[in-house]
Design a protein around this motif. Sequence first.
Motif, short mmCIF file in Angstrom:
data_model
loop_
_atom_site.label_atom_id
_atom_site.label_comp_id
_atom_site.label_asym_id
_atom_site.label_seq_id
_atom_site.Cartn_x
_atom_site.Cartn_y
_atom_site.Cartn_z
N ALA A 185 0.47 -1.35 -0.17
CA ALA A 185 0.15 0.14 0.09
C ALA A 185 1.25 1.20 0.25
CB ALA A 185 -1.15 -0.22 1.36
N CYS A 186 2.07 1.17 0.34
CA CYS A 186 3.22 2.35 0.13
C CYS A 186 3.15 3.17 -1.40
CB CYS A 186 4.12 1.46 0.63
SG CYS A 186 5.16 0.97 0.11
N HIS A 187 2.92 1.66 -2.11
CA HIS A 187 2.88 2.21 -3.40
C HIS A 187 1.78 3.09 -3.67
CE1 HIS A 187 5.16 0.23 -6.07
NE2 HIS A 187 5.18 -1.49 -6.13
N PHE A 188 1.05 3.50 -3.09
CA PHE A 188 0.00 4.39 -3.55
C PHE A 188 -0.03 5.64 -2.53
CE2 PHE A 188 -2.02 -0.16 -3.19
CZ PHE A 188 -1.67 0.00 -4.47
N VAL A 189 0.67 5.61 -0.61
CA VAL A 189 0.67 7.12 -0.39
C VAL A 189 1.56 7.63 -1.42
CG1 VAL A 189 1.59 7.92 1.71
CG2 VAL A 189 -0.10 5.68 1.20
N ASP A 190 2.66 6.97 -2.23
CA ASP A 190 3.89 7.33 -2.51
C ASP A 190 3.06 8.41 -4.25
OD1 ASP A 190 6.61 8.05 -3.26
OD2 ASP A 190 5.90 7.45 -5.43
N THR A 191 1.92 7.43 -4.53
CA THR A 191 1.60 7.64 -6.07
C THR A 191 0.73 9.02 -5.23
OG1 THR A 191 0.94 5.94 -7.04
CG2 THR A 191 0.12 7.43 -8.00
N ILE A 192 0.20 9.30 -4.51
CA ILE A 192 -0.86 10.44 -3.52
C ILE A 192 0.48 11.29 -3.41
CG2 ILE A 192 -2.28 11.34 -2.51
CD1 ILE A 192 -3.66 8.75 -2.89
N GLN A 193 1.60 11.22 -2.91
CA GLN A 193 2.53 12.00 -2.91
C GLN A 193 3.08 12.60 -2.85
OE1 GLN A 193 4.76 9.65 0.26
NE2 GLN A 193 4.95 11.29 1.01
N TYR A 194 3.05 12.30 -4.63
CA TYR A 194 3.55 12.81 -5.99
C TYR A 194 2.98 13.54 -6.44
CZ TYR A 194 4.92 13.01 -11.06
OH TYR A 194 5.36 13.56 -11.95
N LEU A 195 1.95 13.64 -6.85
CA LEU A 195 0.44 14.32 -7.30
C LEU A 195 0.67 15.59 -6.05
CD1 LEU A 195 -2.23 11.70 -8.58
CD2 LEU A 195 -0.91 12.89 -9.89
N ASP A 196 0.41 15.64 -5.20
CA ASP A 196 0.51 16.36 -4.85
C ASP A 196 1.21 17.59 -4.55
OD1 ASP A 196 -1.61 18.68 -2.88
OD2 ASP A 196 0.75 17.65 -1.98
N GLY A 197 2.54 17.22 -4.01
CA GLY A 197 3.70 17.48 -4.40
C GLY A 197 4.04 18.52 -3.02
N SER A 198 3.70 18.50 -1.98
CA SER A 198 3.37 19.35 -0.97
C SER A 198 3.53 18.45 0.41
CB SER A 198 2.31 20.42 -0.78
OG SER A 198 0.99 19.74 0.25
N THR A 199 4.06 18.73 1.17
CA THR A 199 4.23 18.19 2.74
C THR A 199 3.59 17.13 3.07
OG1 THR A 199 6.13 19.31 3.75
CG2 THR A 199 5.21 17.91 5.26
N LEU A 200 3.70 15.28 3.42
CA LEU A 200 2.34 15.12 4.25
C LEU A 200 2.26 15.13 5.85
CD1 LEU A 200 0.32 12.83 3.53
CD2 LEU A 200 2.02 10.55 4.05
N LEU A 201 0.86 15.72 5.68
CA LEU A 201 0.90 16.04 7.18
C LEU A 201 0.54 14.81 7.88
CD1 LEU A 201 -0.59 19.51 6.72
CD2 LEU A 201 1.89 19.11 7.74
N SER A 202 -0.46 14.04 7.46
CA SER A 202 -0.53 12.80 8.70
C SER A 202 -0.98 12.14 7.82
CB SER A 202 -1.93 13.48 9.74
OG SER A 202 -3.13 13.64 8.56
N LEU A 203 -1.11 10.50 8.20
CA LEU A 203 -1.34 9.37 7.25
C LEU A 203 -2.38 8.46 8.76
CD1 LEU A 203 0.47 6.98 5.49
CD2 LEU A 203 -0.84 5.98 7.65
N ASN A 204 -3.70 8.23 9.00
CA ASN A 204 -4.09 7.61 9.79
C ASN A 204 -5.12 6.15 8.52
OD1 ASN A 204 -4.29 8.75 12.21
ND2 ASN A 204 -4.90 10.03 10.39
N ILE A 205 -4.91 4.81 9.79
CA ILE A 205 -5.02 3.44 8.63
C ILE A 205 -6.14 2.94 9.87
CG2 ILE A 205 -4.37 1.14 8.02
CD1 ILE A 205 -1.03 2.05 7.86
N THR A 206 -7.17 2.44 9.30
CA THR A 206 -8.44 2.07 9.48
C THR A 206 -8.62 -0.03 9.29
OG1 THR A 206 -9.98 3.39 10.35
CG2 THR A 206 -10.79 1.82 10.41
N PHE A 207 -8.31 -0.73 10.12
CA PHE A 207 -8.64 -1.91 9.69
C PHE A 207 -9.59 -2.05 9.84
CE2 PHE A 207 -3.35 -1.52 10.46
CZ PHE A 207 -3.04 -2.02 9.69
N ALA A 208 -10.42 -3.08 9.01
CA ALA A 208 -11.42 -3.68 8.88
C ALA A 208 -11.30 -5.29 9.93
CB ALA A 208 -11.85 -4.29 7.75
N GLN A 209 -12.00 -5.08 10.83
CA GLN A 209 -12.04 -6.30 12.14
C GLN A 209 -13.39 -7.42 11.17
OE1 GLN A 209 -10.46 -6.05 14.54
NE2 GLN A 209 -9.73 -4.40 13.08
#
Length: 292
Positions: free
Chosen positions: A158-182
């Motif tokens: 999933a780091c792939h997809f975070v990185d893709t959006i980081q590239y598109l936005d181009g600014s600093t990533l301020l927060s990242l939250n993960i919610t797992f399905a139970q």
Amino acid sequence: LPIMKKTNLYHFRGLATTGGTGTAQAQDVFSFDFTTNNYKDLINDYDIDLIVISTQHNSHAKFIIEALEADKNIYCEKPLCLTIDELDRIESAYRNSKGELFCGMNRRHAPLIKQIKKNFSTDKIPAVYDYIANAGFILENHWTQDEKTGGGRIIGEACHFVDTIQYLDGSTLLSLNITFAQNGAYPKKDNAIITLQFESGAVGNIIYTSMGSKKYPKEQLRVFSNGAVCEMDNYIKMNQYGRIKKKTIKLRQDKGIMNEYEFIHKVIIGKEINTVIEDAFVSHRMMIKEIN
């Protein structure tokens, strides 16, 4: 290796592996100058200027740090590491090394992703991103599901997809939250929603799931910005919806792997500056903290 060879930019000097069969197959197809069971033979070889690491995830940090301490350039398959301590030591080694470091998150180099950034000016106009990764089911006993060996599929893929959006936005990533399905039928941590917030004001949502159908596209991205919408379908097709008309782009699937290898070569020969790794450091740190 096949794509790296196709660029005609690399010479395959040496191959290190713990297995005999893999060595024989690679040697037969790609013709390395030599093969070895001791990886240090590669790190100590003066004629090697790029070390490629494609081992199991829990060994990445060790090899990265040793190669950086030898001032080698390194391309490591994602993820860089599995723990904050490993990441701290990698960053320290990188800051003190003459070598460059690259992490194998190729999608930012894909033609359709570059087209989205150009057409929507996502680095200038804040957007809302929605990425669906229909990752498919993998058995519980697969090594990537083992948190000690593979780290689990979120940090492993999933780091792939975070990185893709980081590239598109181009600014600093301020927060990242993960919610797992139970879900008792899917006990491993491979169904999750990842939410992102950027300094630009942009936000992102990533759905990573193993519950979906193989008939459904593996990856889809929707970008909403400035009165327009873009739909990217599996790196094959893209629909752009403007205020008046719709435009469709189709091409042969291209996730940016060859473009990434070309970028690495340009950095090594001094024609490009490697700013990509800084995004990887930020996203890895946030993801590891959330998962652990």
